[in-house]
Design an enzyme around this catalytic site. Sequence first.
Site, PDB file in Angstrom:
ATOM      1  N   LYS A 189      15.206  40.600 -14.623  1.00 34.45           N
ATOM      2  CA  LYS A 189      15.698  39.268 -14.268  1.00 34.45           C
ATOM      3  C   LYS A 189      14.570  38.244 -14.327  1.00 34.45           C
ATOM      4  O   LYS A 189      13.429  38.533 -13.935  1.00 34.45           O
ATOM      5  CB  LYS A 189      16.310  39.329 -12.866  1.00 34.45           C
ATOM      6  CG  LYS A 189      17.032  38.071 -12.419  1.00 34.45           C
ATOM      7  CD  LYS A 189      17.666  38.300 -11.057  1.00 34.45           C
ATOM      8  CE  LYS A 189      18.369  37.079 -10.521  1.00 34.45           C
ATOM      9  NZ  LYS A 189      18.975  37.319  -9.186  1.00 34.45           N
ATOM     10  N   SER A 198      23.523  36.271  -8.663  1.00 35.78           N
ATOM     11  CA  SER A 198      22.739  35.501  -9.619  1.00 35.78           C
ATOM     12  C   SER A 198      22.141  36.354 -10.740  1.00 35.78           C
ATOM     13  O   SER A 198      21.601  35.831 -11.702  1.00 35.78           O
ATOM     14  CB  SER A 198      21.601  34.769  -8.896  1.00 35.78           C
ATOM     15  OG  SER A 198      20.728  35.697  -8.248  1.00 35.78           O
ATOM     16  N   SER A 248      23.570  39.469  -5.094  1.00 35.96           N
ATOM     17  CA  SER A 248      23.256  39.130  -6.478  1.00 35.96           C
ATOM     18  C   SER A 248      23.062  40.292  -7.430  1.00 35.96           C
ATOM     19  O   SER A 248      22.989  40.092  -8.641  1.00 35.96           O
ATOM     20  CB  SER A 248      22.023  38.223  -6.530  1.00 35.96           C
ATOM     21  OG  SER A 248      22.344  36.942  -6.053  1.00 35.96           O
TER      22      SER A 248
END
Length: 484
Positions: A83, A160, A184
């Site tokens: 990420k 996210s 997330s």
Amino acid sequence: MTWTVDEQLALTATEAIAAIQSGRLKAADYVATLLARAASLESLNALTTLDLDGALAAARRIDALPAAALAQLPLAGLPIVVKDNINTVGLQTSAGTPALEGFIPKANAPSVQRLIDAGAIVLGKANMHELAFGITSTNLATHAGPVRNPYDPTRIPGGSSGGTAAAIAARIVPAGLGTDTGGSTRIPAALTGIAGFRPSVGNGGAERRYHDPDAVVPISHTRDTVGPMARTVADIALLDGVITGSGALPDIALSGLRVGLPAPLWEGLERQVDDIARDALRRLEAAGVVFVPVAMRELDHLNGMVGGPIAIHEALDDVRAWLVANDAPVKTVAELAARIASPDVRAIYDGVLGDVLAVQYDDALNLWRPRLRAYMAATFADERLDALLFPTTRLAAAPIDDVYGSSFVSVDGGEPIDTMDAFLRNTDPASTSGIPGLSLPAGMTPGGLPVGLELDGPLGEDRRLLAIGVAFEQLLGVLPAPTL
């Protein structure tokens, strides 16, 4: 052995590593296949950076190792994505926001470094909801742009960590790293048909399972954690074991497991989500799992007193500390916020800059959070529960809102609900109380959208929770690949 492209794309992380260690598959060939897959699926917008030369060079180094050395690498040749808010050497860490675009940290986050040391290859950085402050991964198209769900590109992949989830679901990589503050890793896992794990955080000190200080663009030091994501729970257990140095999972038998069904997290579900989840319950019950209804009527109140004040208040100091510690191109939160691209994130940062929940923070951290933690611990102990089980999200993937990023959704035509609130409701209690949570696939809606089930476990029982997840997965199965 000659591998077809489809055979390579179908490999789980565990299968790919075994094939590379045995010499049946060259790491360089596998990486080249996945890089080509990434290029062909660029429209999903799952990645912000693709490291073609670096990934191929790393794969060739793996292939050059003698068999004995290869056998010592538990992740030999495994391609992953990371990420874009997790620090990586040589690759940008932008958190999906303009002020950090192109910023390259000087050191890898410890969790990333442990995976690389074990033989993993970072294919690239994954797109995400800007600054991790959202659950849709829909960013303004003029900057990072929206991540698209591989099962329906008109819908969100969750967030996210939406880019990591989309890349794994689309067979660009078999596994990767996300982060989780309120859901997330687990929300995008549920919406894209993969598995996502939030490890124990507890008090944030000795009880914290993963330690990545100043190595992740933060929201909240009390709530944030890195978390592995993969197509199978077994692969998550593999990555977790490497990051933490843990041994094999304990043996788990489904028969006799006591699993709590928290009433508040089974209410107000989309009908198709409820149907799929309850079908999974019937199959698990037939295998001997004992389901225990638990009222948990104080859960919503306690959780509501904790989550928002901690996240909004801590972001101001924590982001400032990360900017300074990492010698970022901007030094103040105000500079960072001034260039935020997404309207929904800009609105949240108005609250962060104004420190609008400062008054509630001390009570949230020192009064309400201990009460919530005690409440969760007592639920497990009093009911003699091995885990809690519930749908990861109230509804399946919502359509992309590419104007605002995150606005409102409706459950079966009911009153509009704030999108973030709707999708966070079930995942947030594990985050605010610091216990481990795992989302795994439960099935698919008639329209072909994945639905996830979440297992939460007692603090520190991460390996046992993962073992329960593996046992559930063996019964419920994994989802078919999206048609792309």
